[in-house]
Design an enzyme around this catalytic site. Sequence first.
Site, mmCIF file in Angstrom:
data_model
loop_
_atom_site.group_PDB
_atom_site.id
_atom_site.type_symbol
_atom_site.label_atom_id
_atom_site.label_comp_id
_atom_site.label_asym_id
_atom_site.label_seq_id
_atom_site.Cartn_x
_atom_site.Cartn_y
_atom_site.Cartn_z
ATOM 1 N N GLY A 1 1.642 2.449 5.698
ATOM 2 C CA GLY A 1 2.767 1.740 6.280
ATOM 3 C C GLY A 1 3.261 2.400 7.555
ATOM 4 C CB CYS B 1 3.983 0.495 -6.211
ATOM 5 S SG CYS B 1 4.517 -1.219 -6.437
ATOM 6 N N GLY C 1 0.817 -1.207 0.000
ATOM 7 C CA GLY C 1 0.000 0.000 0.000
ATOM 8 C C GLY C 1 0.847 1.251 0.000
ATOM 9 C CD GLU D 1 5.381 -3.330 -3.002
ATOM 10 O OE1 GLU D 1 5.815 -2.166 -3.198
ATOM 11 O OE2 GLU D 1 4.415 -3.811 -3.593
#
Length: 473
Positions: free
Chosen positions: A209, A261, A204, A227
Amino acid sequence: MKTISPIDDSIVWKGSETDAADVPQIMQRADQAGRLWRRVGVERRIEIVQKYASYLTDNRDEITQLIVHEVGKLSWDAAGEVSASIAKAAVSIEAMQQRRFGAVVDQGPPRRTIRYQPLGVAVVLGPFNFPLHLPGGQVIPALLSGNAVVMKPSEQATAVGFWMANAWQAAGLPEDVFNLIIGRVEPATAAIDSPFTKGVFLTGGQAAGQAIHRQLAGRYDVLLALELGGNNPIVVMGDVEAKATSMTVSFSAFISAGQRCTCARRAYFVAGKETDDQISELVSRTESLRVGLPGDQPPAEIGPVISAEAAHSLRETYDQLIRLGCKSLVPWKDDPRRKNLVHPMILDASEVPESAMSQLVALEWFGPLLVIHRVETFDDALEAAAATPYGLSAALLGGDQNRFDRFVNEVGAGVVNWNRATTGAAGTLPFGGLGQSGNHRPAGFHAIDFCSDPVASIESATIDESDPWSMAQ
């Protein structure tokens, strides 16, 4: 609660959000099931994972269309995700056999061995952009390692999450070894807080995070694998052919509507004989990209972003970049059919003042927006590319082996490619970022590593009758 298709606003899934008050019982059931699952032989675990992959293979059209409908991916993109999800099973088995099988280090006597034991209950928090593949890339190695899993799919991809749960059931996974919780922040927070949780795996954004890291402060017994996103650079040397540059840079920035990402967010063009043509070709290629919906004819190359809200957030980032001093080369444009059909954009930051550059490189956005910079030398490009708190992916176009080796060593990213897109990744390699893009727990082939703990043993079938205290005499 419901998920709404970004294609036509139809309801894809509708149901109740998991009540945070019910999460403790779900976690306890997972813990109990996991205690039995860890006793199941590795060969049986492998067999179930292989059956899961077979179920995906047999039903690939169904899950492909569900991904298209629920998160708006173009058909070829969704099909690619399903293929990667199928391949993940064999790759994870190989990774376990290479990296996480027990081993006898020394036959002795006494014998010295390494074994691996599961963490316990792993909480997997999935994203919307790869709703099957990315959580699957953590669920599969977690199950292979003997953990129970509690997964919360993205609230924008709940139907895919339920489909995955049914696939595991069809593969023969015992009850409560894989569990779903549904909703937004509250059920996830409750699951992380559970004393039964021994691992938390998130794919995300940086803010999520950071919030989980703070939530787990002091709970050093819970393994956290993050991640996260990035502000990814691609550096283009001045002698690279213009057309090849335009294809690779545009693909890096705009594939999957910029919702990967690893998508490039910044492109640095090193001054050279091809630079003007490189940028001109990139602008031309970007303007020609077909933006549309699945089923459009001719087929679209860029699909919708996940929602109108996501498009609005991207527009706010675009406006912020303009205020920082960026100039528009390919301006904002959305399709009259839908607000979340956003055309790719290019902004030129070559004249952004140095005082504002730190803000630019610290931004995180998720959509088809690329910022380009003209720089004089490779050293300038490398320094600017590395000047970000993130460190997920980076790419160099052109240069020689020595220059690329330096790029790898100094750009500060976990995925660094040469003459390939920033989005290039392989299932047989680790995948993860540095800085604010991760926490030193790479996924991909190495995801198996954060799913178990090594146990060291010194073993003998008989008790040593010699006096160990003799060493002290």
